[in-house]
Write a protein that holds these residues in place. Structure first.
Motif, PDB file in Angstrom:
ATOM      1  N   PHE A  40      43.218  37.281  40.467  1.00 47.99           N
ATOM      2  CA  PHE A  40      43.376  36.685  41.784  1.00 47.99           C
ATOM      3  C   PHE A  40      42.299  37.283  42.676  1.00 47.99           C
ATOM      4  O   PHE A  40      42.144  38.510  42.723  1.00 47.99           O
ATOM      5  N   VAL A  41      41.592  36.412  43.376  1.00 45.28           N
ATOM      6  CA  VAL A  41      40.425  36.862  44.130  1.00 45.28           C
ATOM      7  C   VAL A  41      40.644  36.630  45.622  1.00 45.28           C
ATOM      8  O   VAL A  41      41.151  35.579  46.025  1.00 45.28           O
ATOM      9  N   ILE A  42      40.272  37.606  46.416  1.00 45.31           N
ATOM     10  CA  ILE A  42      40.308  37.428  47.872  1.00 45.31           C
ATOM     11  C   ILE A  42      38.923  37.732  48.441  1.00 45.31           C
ATOM     12  O   ILE A  42      38.275  38.688  48.019  1.00 45.31           O
ATOM     13  N   GLU A  43      38.453  36.880  49.350  1.00 47.49           N
ATOM     14  CA  GLU A  43      37.136  37.078  49.954  1.00 47.49           C
ATOM     15  C   GLU A  43      37.208  38.172  51.027  1.00 47.49           C
ATOM     16  O   GLU A  43      38.263  38.408  51.605  1.00 47.49           O
ATOM     17  N   ARG A  44      36.057  38.787  51.299  1.00 45.02           N
ATOM     18  CA  ARG A  44      36.015  39.864  52.280  1.00 45.02           C
ATOM     19  C   ARG A  44      36.660  39.450  53.608  1.00 45.02           C
ATOM     20  O   ARG A  44      37.506  40.162  54.158  1.00 45.02           O
ATOM     21  N   ALA A  45      36.257  38.280  54.097  1.00 43.92           N
ATOM     22  CA  ALA A  45      36.743  37.835  55.407  1.00 43.92           C
ATOM     23  C   ALA A  45      38.274  37.747  55.420  1.00 43.92           C
ATOM     24  O   ALA A  45      38.919  38.180  56.380  1.00 43.92           O
TER      25      ALA A  45
END
Lengths: 189, 189
Positions: free
Chosen positions: B102-107
């Motif tokens: 599961f990936v989350i972007e920096r923002a």
DNA sequence: CCATTTTCTTGATTTTTGTCAAGTAGCTTG
DNA sequence: CAAGCTACTTGACAAAAATCAAGAAAATGG
């Protein structure tokens, strides 16, 4: 500006007002050479900032002292895990020299966020810097020889090498005093 | 509850509402064996959570790969320093197996605090746990022999030893594959 | 300033670990 | 299934580092 304020400023770029309020939470204290800031098994209830002197962090392994790190001027020091989770400390922290420190109690430390709204963000960035340094240190152990590790530490921490018994530095580097002595001899030739 | 929510819950004890909102910031992704999640020199703009599979973190030292760590199910992974300071990553992160993450972007990561007020506190405690583990790892290098380090890792991470080429584990431990092979033989006798 | 303690250095030796090379076992894939 | 990889093991040897013991140098404290 006191030294503590100066350091807080350089690390965290607070504005003048906040600086004064935060540094007021610390109280100045001196330790004599040989005194302990913290002992293994006790709880770490304070965080300190080193104004001057050297603080050795070590553990006792079957009666043998293993030096984990030596902190000097400008360092913030605590057993983070013990401070936050109120578990017993794993480290002894002993003054290698007379020591001037600024001390903040856990409760006050936890109150910094009330004074400085962006403190949690600031604190995170500070922890992230420490992270990087620890990663580098781990990397030095898995990728370098004893001699390379010696130079790696020496380049980053020249001051230590004049002030501290080499046996402690050897321990920090995971080698014996004899080995460090031989590495040093090589340098001179 | 998805696995991500389950893990978030076990690590952070959010309540159900927040859990759903935070996990909505992640998107599911798969990597094939050999794919890179991150390459050294690039910026790390994401943090990932490993749902299944193995992710090897290594650096390239003069053409030789040095494995820093292998992350498995339940790990959060990023080059923290690169993620926060937008500096170039020092690590390659490559899928050792097919990988569900599961990936989350920096923002979005930076926005978690808006959803969960106590996130900064939670995040700090999480970082402190990681700190302790890194301290332990450093301590293993300065206070243990190769054989002791092997057992130290083995006791804490048995699963790895069945799933991962031993050469990578050797590298994580700062020893050669031959040394690990000899330590293993001793165990059998 | 001298005596004592601590720290550092050095040499001899042993132990540990790395290197190199060869061979084996186990996968993987066409 | 066979060929070709890759990973693992093993042995012989080399290099690195630890250990032990002794002595030199430096720091410390009366």
């Amino acid at each position: 500006m006191t030294d503590l304020e100066q350091y807080l400023h350089s690390y965290f770029t607070f504005d003048q007002d906040d600086l004064v309020k935060v540094s007021a939470l610390f109280r100045k204290k001196t330790l004599n050479k040989g005194d302990y800031f913290l002992k293994a098994g006790r709880q770490c209830n304070q965080l300190c900032f080193i104004q001057s002197g050297l603080l050795r962090i070590y553990a006792d392994v079957d009666g043998k002292e293993v030096t984990q790190w030596i902190s000097s001027q400008g360092y913030f020091v605590a057993d983070l895990s013990s401070l936050l989770f109120q578990t017993p400390s794993r480290w002894y922290m002993q003054a290698l020299t007379n020591l001037e420190i600024f001390v903040i109690e856990r409760a006050d430390y936890n109150r910094i966020g009330e004074i400085i709204p962006k403190w949690p963000e600031t604190e995170k960035l500070f922890l992230a810097h420490c992270f990087t340094m620890m990663e580098d240190r781990i990397f030095s152990f898995i990728s370098m020889t004893a001699e390379e590790r010696y130079h790696f530490l020496f380049e980053r921490n020249r001051a230590l090498f004049n002030q501290v018994p080499l046996q402690y530095i050897a321990s920090m580097l995971g080698m014996t005093p004899e080995t460090i002595s031989r590495i040093r001899r090589k340098q001179l030739q």
